[in-house]
Design an enzyme around this catalytic site. Structure first.
Site, mmCIF file in Angstrom:
data_model
loop_
_atom_site.group_PDB
_atom_site.id
_atom_site.type_symbol
_atom_site.label_atom_id
_atom_site.label_comp_id
_atom_site.label_asym_id
_atom_site.label_seq_id
_atom_site.Cartn_x
_atom_site.Cartn_y
_atom_site.Cartn_z
ATOM 1 N N HIS A 51 -62.377 29.437 -3.489
ATOM 2 C CA HIS A 51 -62.885 29.180 -5.217
ATOM 3 C C HIS A 51 -62.364 27.894 -5.461
ATOM 4 O O HIS A 51 -63.104 27.208 -6.338
ATOM 5 C CB HIS A 51 -62.097 30.132 -5.936
ATOM 6 N N GLY B 273 -56.652 38.987 -6.525
ATOM 7 C CA GLY B 273 -56.377 37.570 -6.290
ATOM 8 C C GLY B 273 -57.220 36.809 -7.401
ATOM 9 O O GLY B 273 -58.069 37.553 -7.778
ATOM 10 N N HIS C 150 -60.522 33.595 0.472
ATOM 11 C CA HIS C 150 -61.170 33.891 -0.640
ATOM 12 C C HIS C 150 -60.816 33.060 -1.762
ATOM 13 O O HIS C 150 -61.711 32.347 -2.103
ATOM 14 C CB HIS C 150 -61.254 35.208 -0.993
ATOM 15 N N GLU C 151 -59.741 33.173 -1.987
ATOM 16 C CA GLU C 151 -58.945 32.358 -3.037
ATOM 17 C C GLU C 151 -59.116 30.834 -3.053
ATOM 18 O O GLU C 151 -59.490 29.881 -3.918
ATOM 19 C CB GLU C 151 -57.682 32.750 -3.606
ATOM 20 N N LEU D 224 -63.712 38.940 -8.693
ATOM 21 C CA LEU D 224 -63.715 39.553 -10.240
ATOM 22 C C LEU D 224 -64.720 38.432 -10.930
ATOM 23 O O LEU D 224 -65.134 38.999 -12.063
ATOM 24 C CB LEU D 224 -62.466 39.121 -10.868
#
Ligand code: NI
Length: 162
Positions: free
Chosen positions: A134, A46, A130-131, A89
């Site tokens: 962000h 992702g 999670h994404e 990442l």
């Protein structure tokens, strides 16, 4: 194919609330393609636009060879719980334990500007949450239980217990 630079923890792009996408332009499509290229190159599942320095509400996900583009995603429903290691990442080589919903249902626009629903369990649910975090400027390290560990140590630990 263009690989963009992935911003790392400490970069202020990762702390901002991202802006809604008002128009899906040719530039948006290039950005999304670059996000996929960048994510696959880095071996991730992702990636959110702020991770490549673009403060827009765009996420790409691919946990099982099914690529998803989520523009202006909105989590509609979550349920259950899963606790496990998670990485990002934007914090390369590290992992930490985070508890997330085991199920998530999200509404988003695709690249044609059409609204659709994506539902997922386990890794997909974890990834959606999670994404979407962000896009609010939230990194998983803010939710981690215990220490963030080096992936190398994590794998060593797994080998010992096997
Ligand atoms: Ni991340």
């Amino acid at each position: 194919m263009a690989i963009r630079k992935i911003r790392q923890l400490g970069d202020e792009c990762l702390t901002k609330v991202c802006k809604e996408v008002k128009m899906i332009s040719p530039r948006t499509k290039i950005l999304v393609q670059d996000m996929f290229d960048t994510m696959y190159e880095a071996g991730g599942v992702g990636l959110a636009a702020p991770q490549v320095g673009v403060l827009k509400r765009i996420v790409v996900i691919d946990v099982d060879d099914n690529p998803h583009v989520l523009i202006n995603p909105e989590i509609l429903e979550t349920s259950g719980e899963q606790t496990g290691y998670e990485g990002c990442l934007s914090y390369a080589g590290k992992s930490g334990i985070v508890t997330r919903p085991n199920y998530a249902k999200v509404k988003a626009l695709n690249l044609d500007g059409e609204e659709y629903i994506l539902e997922g369990e386990e890794l997909l649910a974890r990834c959606i949450c999670h994404e979407c975090d962000h896009l609010e400027g939230i990194m998983y390290v803010q939710k981690v239980e215990g220490d963030v560990v080096d992936n190398a140590d994590l794998y060593a630990e797994e080998e010992e217990t096997e």
